[in-house]
Design a protein around this motif. Structure first.
Motif, mmCIF file in Angstrom:
data_model
loop_
_atom_site.group_PDB
_atom_site.id
_atom_site.type_symbol
_atom_site.label_atom_id
_atom_site.label_comp_id
_atom_site.label_asym_id
_atom_site.label_seq_id
_atom_site.Cartn_x
_atom_site.Cartn_y
_atom_site.Cartn_z
ATOM 1 N N PRO A 67 -26.657 -20.501 2.540
ATOM 2 C CA PRO A 67 -26.223 -19.159 2.156
ATOM 3 C C PRO A 67 -27.335 -18.137 2.342
ATOM 4 C CG PRO A 67 -26.685 -20.464 0.193
ATOM 5 C CD PRO A 67 -26.964 -21.346 1.379
ATOM 6 N N ILE A 68 -26.982 -16.986 2.898
ATOM 7 C CA ILE A 68 -27.918 -15.842 2.936
ATOM 8 C C ILE A 68 -27.137 -14.648 2.409
ATOM 9 C CG2 ILE A 68 -29.406 -14.385 4.331
ATOM 10 C CD1 ILE A 68 -29.593 -16.626 6.366
ATOM 11 N N LEU A 69 -27.352 -14.340 1.140
ATOM 12 C CA LEU A 69 -26.593 -13.290 0.459
ATOM 13 C C LEU A 69 -25.099 -13.592 0.606
ATOM 14 C CD1 LEU A 69 -28.822 -10.252 1.493
ATOM 15 C CD2 LEU A 69 -28.899 -11.576 -0.624
ATOM 16 N N ASP A 70 -24.328 -12.661 1.205
ATOM 17 C CA ASP A 70 -22.881 -12.905 1.294
ATOM 18 C C ASP A 70 -22.465 -13.526 2.635
ATOM 19 O OD1 ASP A 70 -23.345 -10.747 2.881
ATOM 20 O OD2 ASP A 70 -21.895 -9.418 1.924
ATOM 21 N N GLU A 71 -23.466 -13.994 3.372
ATOM 22 C CA GLU A 71 -23.163 -14.605 4.678
ATOM 23 C C GLU A 71 -23.546 -16.082 4.654
ATOM 24 O OE1 GLU A 71 -23.316 -12.623 8.763
ATOM 25 O OE2 GLU A 71 -25.347 -13.362 8.459
ATOM 26 N N LEU A 72 -22.767 -16.890 5.344
ATOM 27 C CA LEU A 72 -23.055 -18.321 5.450
ATOM 28 C C LEU A 72 -23.661 -18.567 6.828
ATOM 29 C CD1 LEU A 72 -22.570 -20.597 3.453
ATOM 30 C CD2 LEU A 72 -20.407 -21.072 4.605
ATOM 31 N N HIS A 73 -24.806 -19.263 6.853
ATOM 32 C CA HIS A 73 -25.488 -19.531 8.116
ATOM 33 C C HIS A 73 -25.241 -20.993 8.495
ATOM 34 C CE1 HIS A 73 -29.350 -18.567 10.580
ATOM 35 N NE2 HIS A 73 -28.554 -19.373 11.231
ATOM 36 N N LEU A 74 -24.609 -21.203 9.636
ATOM 37 C CA LEU A 74 -24.338 -22.569 10.104
ATOM 38 C C LEU A 74 -25.618 -23.127 10.719
ATOM 39 C CD1 LEU A 74 -22.259 -24.830 10.612
ATOM 40 C CD2 LEU A 74 -21.711 -23.714 12.780
ATOM 41 N N LEU A 75 -26.177 -24.165 10.066
ATOM 42 C CA LEU A 75 -27.471 -24.700 10.495
ATOM 43 C C LEU A 75 -27.323 -25.840 11.488
ATOM 44 C CD1 LEU A 75 -29.298 -24.956 7.043
ATOM 45 C CD2 LEU A 75 -29.541 -23.154 8.759
ATOM 46 N N ASN A 76 -26.306 -26.636 11.293
ATOM 47 C CA ASN A 76 -26.139 -27.815 12.135
ATOM 48 C C ASN A 76 -24.659 -28.167 12.177
ATOM 49 O OD1 ASN A 76 -26.261 -30.415 13.350
ATOM 50 N ND2 ASN A 76 -28.318 -30.724 12.527
ATOM 51 N N PHE A 77 -24.191 -28.563 13.359
ATOM 52 C CA PHE A 77 -22.764 -28.827 13.538
ATOM 53 C C PHE A 77 -22.640 -29.865 14.648
ATOM 54 C CE2 PHE A 77 -18.630 -28.061 15.438
ATOM 55 C CZ PHE A 77 -17.814 -27.825 14.336
ATOM 56 N N ALA A 78 -22.092 -31.020 14.340
ATOM 57 C CA ALA A 78 -22.043 -32.071 15.369
ATOM 58 C C ALA A 78 -20.862 -33.007 15.174
ATOM 59 C CB ALA A 78 -23.339 -32.878 15.348
ATOM 60 N N VAL A 79 -20.394 -33.523 16.292
ATOM 61 C CA VAL A 79 -19.362 -34.574 16.331
ATOM 62 C C VAL A 79 -19.962 -35.725 17.133
ATOM 63 C CG1 VAL A 79 -17.055 -35.192 17.155
ATOM 64 C CG2 VAL A 79 -17.473 -32.894 16.242
ATOM 65 N N ASP A 80 -19.884 -36.937 16.601
ATOM 66 C CA ASP A 80 -20.480 -38.101 17.271
ATOM 67 C C ASP A 80 -19.821 -38.325 18.635
ATOM 68 O OD1 ASP A 80 -22.114 -40.260 17.679
ATOM 69 O OD2 ASP A 80 -21.153 -41.553 16.184
ATOM 70 N N SER A 81 -20.613 -38.817 19.581
ATOM 71 C CA SER A 81 -20.162 -38.914 20.986
ATOM 72 C C SER A 81 -18.796 -39.581 21.175
ATOM 73 C CB SER A 81 -21.185 -39.669 21.826
ATOM 74 O OG SER A 81 -22.454 -39.259 21.533
ATOM 75 N N PRO A 82 -18.545 -40.765 20.583
ATOM 76 C CA PRO A 82 -17.250 -41.411 20.864
ATOM 77 C C PRO A 82 -16.051 -40.627 20.340
ATOM 78 C CG PRO A 82 -18.777 -42.934 19.768
ATOM 79 C CD PRO A 82 -19.374 -41.569 19.683
ATOM 80 N N TYR A 83 -16.305 -39.650 19.479
ATOM 81 C CA TYR A 83 -15.222 -38.888 18.845
ATOM 82 C C TYR A 83 -15.062 -37.504 19.462
ATOM 83 C CZ TYR A 83 -15.412 -42.524 15.296
ATOM 84 O OH TYR A 83 -15.381 -43.734 14.651
ATOM 85 N N GLN A 84 -15.902 -37.193 20.450
ATOM 86 C CA GLN A 84 -15.842 -35.855 21.041
ATOM 87 C C GLN A 84 -14.622 -35.710 21.958
ATOM 88 O OE1 GLN A 84 -19.611 -34.938 22.898
ATOM 89 N NE2 GLN A 84 -20.739 -35.160 20.980
ATOM 90 N N GLY A 85 -14.229 -34.462 22.195
ATOM 91 C CA GLY A 85 -13.137 -34.185 23.123
ATOM 92 C C GLY A 85 -11.766 -34.488 22.552
ATOM 93 N N GLN A 86 -11.676 -34.620 21.228
ATOM 94 C CA GLN A 86 -10.395 -34.942 20.586
ATOM 95 C C GLN A 86 -9.998 -33.897 19.556
ATOM 96 O OE1 GLN A 86 -10.657 -39.160 19.256
ATOM 97 N NE2 GLN A 86 -12.392 -39.236 20.650
ATOM 98 N N GLY A 87 -10.656 -32.735 19.612
ATOM 99 C CA GLY A 87 -10.275 -31.649 18.712
ATOM 100 C C GLY A 87 -10.949 -31.669 17.356
ATOM 101 N N HIS A 88 -11.920 -32.585 17.160
ATOM 102 C CA HIS A 88 -12.542 -32.667 15.835
ATOM 103 C C HIS A 88 -13.418 -31.458 15.516
ATOM 104 C CE1 HIS A 88 -11.692 -37.113 16.314
ATOM 105 N NE2 HIS A 88 -11.024 -36.741 15.250
ATOM 106 N N ALA A 89 -14.062 -30.898 16.536
ATOM 107 C CA ALA A 89 -14.900 -29.722 16.275
ATOM 108 C C ALA A 89 -14.027 -28.585 15.749
ATOM 109 C CB ALA A 89 -15.626 -29.295 17.544
ATOM 110 N N ARG A 90 -12.878 -28.426 16.366
ATOM 111 C CA ARG A 90 -11.975 -27.353 15.937
ATOM 112 C C ARG A 90 -11.522 -27.566 14.486
ATOM 113 N NH1 ARG A 90 -9.193 -22.879 18.041
ATOM 114 N NH2 ARG A 90 -8.989 -21.774 16.070
#
Ligand SMILES: CC(C)(COP(=O)(O)OP(=O)(O)OC[C@H]1O[C@@H](n2cnc3c(N)ncnc32)[C@H](O)[C@@H]1OP(=O)(O)O)[C@@H](O)C(=O)NCCC(=O)NCCS
Length: 155
Positions: A67-90
């Motif tokens: 958190p930075i005041l009223d804003e949220l800062h995304l620090l890290n975002f990942a989907v493991d390789s075998p699970y990629q390309g299946q809409g999990h990030a969305r």
């Protein structure tokens, strides 16, 4: 036949007990992964972390936010390789916005490597817009530096 391991992720809050698993994923998907210290410090600082587990309870995707005041800062975002390309990030971005809304944040900010076209496309589809560039923000190969694209979306 449906593969339930891939189609029924459960969403959960993450903690110190998840760090070993997170590190395994982190080192698989990033050229410049976060260290154990980065993750431990984030949790010690009280930053929130959430992820998806498969039907065998194995963690396969996660995000960390600061958190930075009223804003949220995304620090890290990942989907493991075998699970990629299946809409999990969305799906995980949807959860990120649910969390931000529940907690009363007005926007989410993130940085992404200029070369990470895949992540940039996903963020754009999720409504993030580029608002600036941080020159040489990331370490890159051969002691080079890479720019970060800064993106923001209102909640
Ligand atoms: C980026 C990442 C999170 C995406 O996860 P994912 O689960 O594979 O993403 P999704 O399956 O939800 O979405 C993939 C989308 O990217 C698109 N895509 C794939 N490769 C692409 C490329 N090179 N350029 C543009 N779009 C691309 C797909 O067409 C798909 O779009 P669609 O939803 O319209 O079909 C994952 O690859 C990852 O963890 N990468 C390593 C860590 C990382 O880079 N994190 C972001 C740091 S800011």
């Amino acid at each position: 036949m449906l593969n339930l391991k891939l189609t029924s992720p459960s969403y959960c809050k993450l903690g110190f007990a998840d760090i070993d698993c997170i590190l395994t994923i982190e080192e698989r998907v990033y050229t410049h992964p976060w260290t154990r210290g980065n993750f431990t410090d984030s949790l010690l600082s009280g930053y929130a972390a959430f992820g998806f587990r498969d039907s065998e309870h194995e963690l396969f995707a996660y995000f960390f936010v600061m958190p930075i005041l009223d804003e949220l800062h995304l620090l890290n975002f990942a989907v493991d390789s075998p699970y990629q390309g299946q809409g999990h990030a969305r799906l995980l971005i949807d959860k990120l916005f649910e969390y931000a809304l529940e907690q009363g944040y007005v926007s989410i900010l993130l940085e992404v490597r200029r070369s990470n076209e895949r992540a940039i496309a996903i963020y754009q589809k999720a409504g993030f817009a580029a608002i600036g560039v941080r020159k040489g923000y990331y370490p890159a190969h051969d002691n080079q530096r890479e720019d970060a694209i800064v993106m923001r979306r209102a909640c």
